[in-house]
Design a protein around this motif. Sequence first.
Motif, PDB file in Angstrom:
ATOM      1  N   LEU A 101       0.825  -1.207   0.000  1.00 21.64           N
ATOM      2  CA  LEU A 101       0.000   0.000   0.000  1.00 21.64           C
ATOM      3  C   LEU A 101       0.857   1.254   0.000  1.00 21.64           C
ATOM      4  O   LEU A 101       0.556   2.233  -0.707  1.00 21.64           O
ATOM      5  CB  LEU A 101      -0.911  -0.014   1.227  1.00 21.64           C
ATOM      6  CG  LEU A 101      -1.992   1.067   1.315  1.00 21.64           C
ATOM      7  CD1 LEU A 101      -2.928   0.987   0.120  1.00 21.64           C
ATOM      8  CD2 LEU A 101      -2.776   0.903   2.605  1.00 21.64           C
ATOM      9  N   ALA A 102       1.942   1.251   0.764  1.00 20.92           N
ATOM     10  CA  ALA A 102       2.839   2.401   0.803  1.00 20.92           C
ATOM     11  C   ALA A 102       3.480   2.639  -0.566  1.00 20.92           C
ATOM     12  O   ALA A 102       3.606   3.786  -1.016  1.00 20.92           O
ATOM     13  CB  ALA A 102       3.914   2.188   1.862  1.00 20.92           C
ATOM     14  N   ILE A 103       3.860   1.561  -1.234  1.00 22.05           N
ATOM     15  CA  ILE A 103       4.468   1.693  -2.569  1.00 22.05           C
ATOM     16  C   ILE A 103       3.453   2.248  -3.571  1.00 22.05           C
ATOM     17  O   ILE A 103       3.774   3.121  -4.387  1.00 22.05           O
ATOM     18  CB  ILE A 103       5.033   0.334  -3.036  1.00 22.05           C
ATOM     19  CG1 ILE A 103       6.222  -0.065  -2.159  1.00 22.05           C
ATOM     20  CG2 ILE A 103       5.450   0.392  -4.494  1.00 22.05           C
ATOM     21  CD1 ILE A 103       6.735  -1.466  -2.425  1.00 22.05           C
ATOM     22  N   LEU A 104       2.218   1.742  -3.506  1.00 23.92           N
ATOM     23  CA  LEU A 104       1.173   2.239  -4.417  1.00 23.92           C
ATOM     24  C   LEU A 104       0.903   3.721  -4.190  1.00 23.92           C
ATOM     25  O   LEU A 104       0.768   4.498  -5.150  1.00 23.92           O
ATOM     26  CB  LEU A 104      -0.108   1.432  -4.221  1.00 23.92           C
ATOM     27  CG  LEU A 104      -0.087  -0.021  -4.710  1.00 23.92           C
ATOM     28  CD1 LEU A 104      -1.377  -0.718  -4.325  1.00 23.92           C
ATOM     29  CD2 LEU A 104       0.124  -0.074  -6.217  1.00 23.92           C
ATOM     30  N   LEU A 105       0.827   4.143  -2.933  1.00 23.70           N
ATOM     31  CA  LEU A 105       0.579   5.557  -2.630  1.00 23.70           C
ATOM     32  C   LEU A 105       1.729   6.434  -3.103  1.00 23.70           C
ATOM     33  O   LEU A 105       1.511   7.552  -3.578  1.00 23.70           O
ATOM     34  CB  LEU A 105       0.376   5.742  -1.121  1.00 23.70           C
ATOM     35  CG  LEU A 105      -0.940   5.220  -0.538  1.00 23.70           C
ATOM     36  CD1 LEU A 105      -0.929   5.328   0.972  1.00 23.70           C
ATOM     37  CD2 LEU A 105      -2.127   5.997  -1.114  1.00 23.70           C
TER      38      LEU A 105
ATOM     39  N   ASN B 152      14.742  -3.464  -6.829  1.00 29.23           N
ATOM     40  CA  ASN B 152      16.178  -3.236  -6.637  1.00 29.23           C
ATOM     41  C   ASN B 152      16.524  -1.959  -5.870  1.00 29.23           C
ATOM     42  O   ASN B 152      17.668  -1.803  -5.431  1.00 29.23           O
ATOM     43  CB  ASN B 152      16.882  -3.194  -8.000  1.00 29.23           C
ATOM     44  CG  ASN B 152      16.774  -4.503  -8.750  1.00 29.23           C
ATOM     45  OD1 ASN B 152      17.115  -5.558  -8.226  1.00 29.23           O
ATOM     46  ND2 ASN B 152      16.280  -4.451  -9.975  1.00 29.23           N
ATOM     47  N   ILE B 153      15.550  -1.064  -5.691  1.00 30.81           N
ATOM     48  CA  ILE B 153      15.830   0.188  -4.974  1.00 30.81           C
ATOM     49  C   ILE B 153      14.934   0.323  -3.752  1.00 30.81           C
ATOM     50  O   ILE B 153      15.411   0.429  -2.617  1.00 30.81           O
ATOM     51  CB  ILE B 153      15.642   1.416  -5.904  1.00 30.81           C
ATOM     52  CG1 ILE B 153      16.607   1.345  -7.079  1.00 30.81           C
ATOM     53  CG2 ILE B 153      15.862   2.702  -5.111  1.00 30.81           C
ATOM     54  CD1 ILE B 153      16.406   2.453  -8.093  1.00 30.81           C
ATOM     55  N   THR B 154      13.606   0.294  -3.967  1.00 29.95           N
ATOM     56  CA  THR B 154      12.667   0.565  -2.872  1.00 29.95           C
ATOM     57  C   THR B 154      12.743  -0.493  -1.780  1.00 29.95           C
ATOM     58  O   THR B 154      12.936  -0.162  -0.598  1.00 29.95           O
ATOM     59  CB  THR B 154      11.226   0.649  -3.413  1.00 29.95           C
ATOM     60  OG1 THR B 154      11.171   1.615  -4.465  1.00 29.95           O
ATOM     61  CG2 THR B 154      10.279   1.066  -2.306  1.00 29.95           C
ATOM     62  N   LEU B 155      12.585  -1.759  -2.155  1.00 26.93           N
ATOM     63  CA  LEU B 155      12.543  -2.815  -1.136  1.00 26.93           C
ATOM     64  C   LEU B 155      13.866  -2.973  -0.377  1.00 26.93           C
ATOM     65  O   LEU B 155      13.847  -3.106   0.859  1.00 26.93           O
ATOM     66  CB  LEU B 155      12.129  -4.141  -1.778  1.00 26.93           C
ATOM     67  CG  LEU B 155      10.677  -4.202  -2.280  1.00 26.93           C
ATOM     68  CD1 LEU B 155      10.384  -5.552  -2.914  1.00 26.93           C
ATOM     69  CD2 LEU B 155       9.704  -3.934  -1.131  1.00 26.93           C
TER      70      LEU B 155
ATOM     71  N   LYS C 241       9.333  -0.150 -13.833  1.00 33.54           N
ATOM     72  CA  LYS C 241       8.863   0.252 -12.503  1.00 33.54           C
ATOM     73  C   LYS C 241       9.030  -0.882 -11.503  1.00 33.54           C
ATOM     74  O   LYS C 241       9.423  -0.652 -10.354  1.00 33.54           O
ATOM     75  CB  LYS C 241       7.395   0.676 -12.593  1.00 33.54           C
ATOM     76  CG  LYS C 241       6.836   1.209 -11.298  1.00 33.54           C
ATOM     77  CD  LYS C 241       7.584   2.467 -10.845  1.00 33.54           C
ATOM     78  CE  LYS C 241       7.372   3.641 -11.788  1.00 33.54           C
ATOM     79  NZ  LYS C 241       8.029   4.867 -11.282  1.00 33.54           N
ATOM     80  N   TRP C 242       8.742  -2.115 -11.920  1.00 35.05           N
ATOM     81  CA  TRP C 242       8.903  -3.245 -11.022  1.00 35.05           C
ATOM     82  C   TRP C 242      10.372  -3.451 -10.653  1.00 35.05           C
ATOM     83  O   TRP C 242      10.701  -3.768  -9.501  1.00 35.05           O
ATOM     84  CB  TRP C 242       8.349  -4.507 -11.653  1.00 35.05           C
ATOM     85  CG  TRP C 242       8.736  -5.770 -10.939  1.00 35.05           C
ATOM     86  CD1 TRP C 242       9.499  -6.783 -11.410  1.00 35.05           C
ATOM     87  CD2 TRP C 242       8.380  -6.127  -9.588  1.00 35.05           C
ATOM     88  NE1 TRP C 242       9.659  -7.757 -10.458  1.00 35.05           N
ATOM     89  CE2 TRP C 242       8.977  -7.380  -9.329  1.00 35.05           C
ATOM     90  CE3 TRP C 242       7.624  -5.514  -8.593  1.00 35.05           C
ATOM     91  CZ2 TRP C 242       8.848  -8.032  -8.115  1.00 35.05           C
ATOM     92  CZ3 TRP C 242       7.492  -6.163  -7.369  1.00 35.05           C
ATOM     93  CH2 TRP C 242       8.094  -7.399  -7.150  1.00 35.05           C
TER      94      TRP C 242
END
Length: 309
Positions: free
Chosen positions: A99-103, A214-217, A208-209
Amino acid sequence: MAAFFKNLLKNKVMLLMVLPGAIWFFFFSYLPLVGTVAAFKQYRFSREGFWASLAKSDWVGWDNFKFIFSNNDALLITRNTLLYNLAIIFLGLIFAVGLAILLSELINKRLAKIYQTGMFLPYFLSWVIVGYFVFSFLSFDRGMLNQVIGWFGLQPIQWYSEAKYWPYILVLVALWKAVGYNSIVYLASILGIDKSLYEAAMIDGASKWQQIRNITLPLLSPIIIIMTLLAVGRIFYADFGLFYQVPRDSGTLYAATNVIDTYVYRGLKTTGEIGMSTAAGLYQSVVGFVLVLISNYVVRRMDKDSSLF
């Protein structure tokens, strides 16, 4: 000693900022620790007050802990508490991070704030109100869900008499109430990530995936580990309102809804034994503390920088 007082004066502004929180912790976290002695006593009330009652009560040692383990329900309530918390921690983590990633990916930030507020609202609702919401859906004769089932020519379900449905209902309700709040922590962490990393990835042709993977997670992993460790510390605690108010304390559902907290509450209401209830709370705290130490040790062995301490 002179250097100590000199440092106090030098940091007096910071100390004054910390003082309200320190006072709160002293009165509500550290001072009540003295009351854990009641776990080893047959607590009896005295007109002279709590301290006199604690001092005059007979010492019974470990007898109060037998209240939890000396009956057939001990395995059931322990199993329910652990499995529910594991499911809520695991699923809550997945949904909160997703949810945080989608927002964070929404282009219209004003719309993102509206969504964020809507998902944050359930956290502030009391379990009593949530229990009535759930009842409006699951009531046998006027429940919305049974009416929808009737449209398809099916027989209505007596939700408050069928224990097999409640593991899914309770986990779903817990996620609905808490995921929006937990996602705020992860969203704040995502917004703090350097945007140049994404720009460089886009120049290199990353999708985007691939940017998320590779960056966000990887950059979210420290806060994910910390939040999970804190949740593991309360794995032997169940949200009392969720397991008592939402099923409306239906006796036919105890096989699926009875956890340590509700069991102790019913035992206290029936017997009035405060010592037994204190013993249960101490047992939960000690087990949670040990689990945090073990989990933190495992994380520290794998990645020292990601550990809680």
